[in-house]
Design an enzyme around this catalytic site. Structure first.
Site, mmCIF file in Angstrom:
data_model
loop_
_atom_site.group_PDB
_atom_site.id
_atom_site.type_symbol
_atom_site.label_atom_id
_atom_site.label_comp_id
_atom_site.label_asym_id
_atom_site.label_seq_id
_atom_site.Cartn_x
_atom_site.Cartn_y
_atom_site.Cartn_z
ATOM 1 N N THR A 134 0.849 -1.200 0.000
ATOM 2 C CA THR A 134 0.000 0.000 0.000
ATOM 3 C C THR A 134 0.874 1.236 0.000
ATOM 4 O OG1 THR A 134 -1.676 -1.085 1.302
ATOM 5 C CG2 THR A 134 -1.626 1.313 1.450
ATOM 6 N N ARG B 117 -13.790 -7.250 -0.172
ATOM 7 C CA ARG B 117 -12.843 -7.239 0.959
ATOM 8 C C ARG B 117 -12.224 -5.835 1.081
ATOM 9 N NH1 ARG B 117 -7.203 -5.901 1.618
ATOM 10 N NH2 ARG B 117 -6.352 -7.121 3.309
ATOM 11 N N GLY C 286 -9.323 -3.676 3.395
ATOM 12 C CA GLY C 286 -8.215 -3.852 4.340
ATOM 13 C C GLY C 286 -8.099 -2.685 5.303
ATOM 14 N N ASP C 287 -6.902 -2.495 5.837
ATOM 15 C CA ASP C 287 -6.674 -1.447 6.842
ATOM 16 C C ASP C 287 -6.571 -0.048 6.240
ATOM 17 O OD1 ASP C 287 -4.213 -2.470 5.637
ATOM 18 O OD2 ASP C 287 -3.215 -0.945 6.850
ATOM 19 N N THR D 139 1.639 -0.166 5.885
ATOM 20 C CA THR D 139 1.493 -1.065 4.740
ATOM 21 C C THR D 139 1.712 -2.473 5.266
ATOM 22 O OG1 THR D 139 2.370 -1.736 2.567
ATOM 23 C CG2 THR D 139 3.918 -0.698 4.085
ATOM 24 N N GLY D 140 1.067 -3.441 4.655
ATOM 25 C CA GLY D 140 1.220 -4.812 5.139
ATOM 26 C C GLY D 140 -0.098 -5.552 5.061
ATOM 27 N N GLY E 85 -3.507 -6.123 5.922
ATOM 28 C CA GLY E 85 -4.554 -5.318 6.555
ATOM 29 C C GLY E 85 -5.264 -6.030 7.686
HETATM 30 N N1 GLY Z 1 -2.604 -3.008 3.632
HETATM 31 C C1 GLY Z 1 -3.445 -3.112 2.545
HETATM 32 C C2 GLY Z 1 -4.422 -4.186 2.616
HETATM 33 O O1 GLY Z 1 -4.288 -5.123 3.393
HETATM 34 O O2 GLY Z 1 -5.370 -4.127 1.868
#
Ligand code: GLY
Length: 320
Positions: A151, A179, A181-182, A202-203, A205
Site C-alpha cells: 500500500t 474485501r 483492508g486497513d 502497509t502490510g 490489513g
Molecule cells: N494493507 C493493505 C491491505 O491489506 O489491503
C-alpha cells in the site's frame, strides 16, 4: 519545517513533486494528494490505482483515505471500481459533515455525482498477472492472496504546521470481492493529528487492523516518544503479541513523522523501502536492513538498486 514520508520506493516521484510544492509553501492537503495521485496514475505499480492487481473475480477494487490533522476530518472509500484517483474522492468525502466513508456502489455514485474521472483500472499487464496466478493454482489448491501488500501510505507536514495523512491501495491480489483492508480504516492504515504527528501502514490489513497500529504510534508520540521510538514500540510490541496469541504475524511496516518533521520507520519484514523528503533532506529512498542481532537500520538505496527496481517493474510480462 516541512516534510513528507511515504511507504515504498514507488512513492519517490510523488513525494518529489510534493516536496517541490511544500518548498513553495503549498498546503499539506494539496501536496499529499498530488503525491498519492502520482502513484495511483503510474501503471507499473501493481498494488495501487491504475495497474493495481484485481480480486479473484478479475475486478480492480480500490481503497483509499485522507485525513486532515488540524480538523481531524477523515474521508475514506472502500472497494471502489472504475475511478482513476480514489484518494481525491476520499479527500472530498473528508469535507462532508456525514457519510465520510463510502464503499462499493455508494462510493461510485458519489464519485460520479462529483464529476471524478472514470477509468477502467484493469490493465493488460494486470490481466496477465491474474491469468498466471490462476494457472499456477492447481485444481486442489484454493486461490490465496499474497500475505503482504504494498500500500502507499504517506504523512505530510507543511510550513504552517498543518499535517495530513493519506493512503491508496488495490488491496490483496486475489482478495474476495468486497474485501476491505486497513488502508481506509482510521487508526489502522493511517492517523494524523497536527498537534502531534501522523503515521501510516502497509502490510497485511487483517493484522494491522487488529492493533490500530497507526493510532498507537500517534498516541505514543503524544506521550513524548520520538517517531522512531513510537514506531519501534508499537510495531515490535504488536508483532510479538500477534505471535504469542496466534502463532504468527502478518507483514507490517509503519512510517511516521511528527510536527517537527522528525521521522521514524519500523517493519517486521525484510525488503521494506520508504521515501522521505524534508526541508533538510532531498527526496531519498531508504532500504530497511537487519543486522546479525536482528536490529533494524536504514541504508540509502544505491543507484544500482534504483535502476534494477524500475527495470523489474517495467520488464515485459509473458502469459504462461
Ligand atoms: N494493507 C493493505 C491491505 O491489506 O489491503
Amino acid at each position: 519545517m516541512y516534510g513528507i514520508i511515504a511507504t515504498w520506493r514507488m512513492s519517490l516521484e510523488g513525494i518529489s513533486e510534493a516536496a517541490d510544492m511544500l518548498k513553495k509553501s503549498a498546503d499539506a492537503g494539496d501536496s499529499i494528494e498530488t503525491a498519492i495521485r502520482a502513484v495511483e496514475d503510474f501503471e507499473f505499480y501493481k498494488s495501487v490505482g491504475y495497474g493495481g492487481l484485481p480480486n479473484e473475480e478479475m475486478e480492480v477494487e480500490l481503497d483509499a483515505a485522507f485525513m486532515d490533522g488540524d480538523t481531524l476530518d477523515v474521508g475514506c472509500v472502500g472497494a471502489i471500481k472504475d475511478y482513476a484517483n480514489p484518494v481525491s474522492i476520499a479527500r472530498m468525502l473528508s469535507k462532508e459533515p456525514v457519510n465520510n466513508f463510502l464503499v462499493g456502489a455508494g462510493a461510485e455514485k458519489y464519485a460520479h455525482r462529483h464529476g471524478f474521472e472514470r477509468k477502467n483500472m484493469l490493465t493488460e499487464r494486470a490481466k496477465i498477472h491474474y491469468h498466471n496466478r490462476v494457472k499456477e493454482t492447481t485444481e486442489n489448491t484454493e486461490l490465496k492472496p499474497y500475505s503482504g501488500h504494498d500500500t502507499v501510505g504517506m504523512v505530510c507536514l507543511d510550513d504552517k504546521g498543518h499535517m495530513t495523512a493519506a493512503t491508496s491501495t488495490s488491496g490483496l491480489f486475489m482478495k474476495h470481492a468486497g474485501r476491505v483492508g486497513d488502508s481506509p480504516v482510521s487508526g489502522s492504515g493511517f492517523y494524523v493529528d497536527s498537534e502531534v504527528g501522523g503515521a501510516s501502514a502497509t502490510g497485511l490489513g487483517e493484522d494491522v487492523m487488529k492493533g490500530c497500529v497507526s493510532y498507537e504510534i500517534v498516541r505514543l508520540m503524544k506521550e513524548g516518544k520520538t517517531p522512531q521510538e513510537a514506531c519501534d514500540i508499537a510495531v515490535n510490541t504488536f508483532d510479538k503479541e500477534l505471535k504469542k496469541r496466534r502463532g504468527k504475524a502478518g507483514d507490517m511496516s509503519l512510517i511516521a513523522m511528527n510536527n517537527k518533521g522528525e521521522w521514524g520507520v519500523t517493519t517486521n519484514i525484510e525488503g521494506f523501502s520508504f521515501a522521505v523528503a524534508t526541508e533538510n533532506e532531498e527526496p531519498t529512498v531508504y532500504l530497511v536492513k537487519f543486522d546479525e542481532n536482528h536490529k533494524q537500520y536504514f541504508e540509502v538505496a544505491s543507484k544500482e538498486w534504483m535502476d534494477n527496481y524500475m527495470a523489474t517493474r517495467t520488464a515485459p510480462l509473458v502469459r504462461k
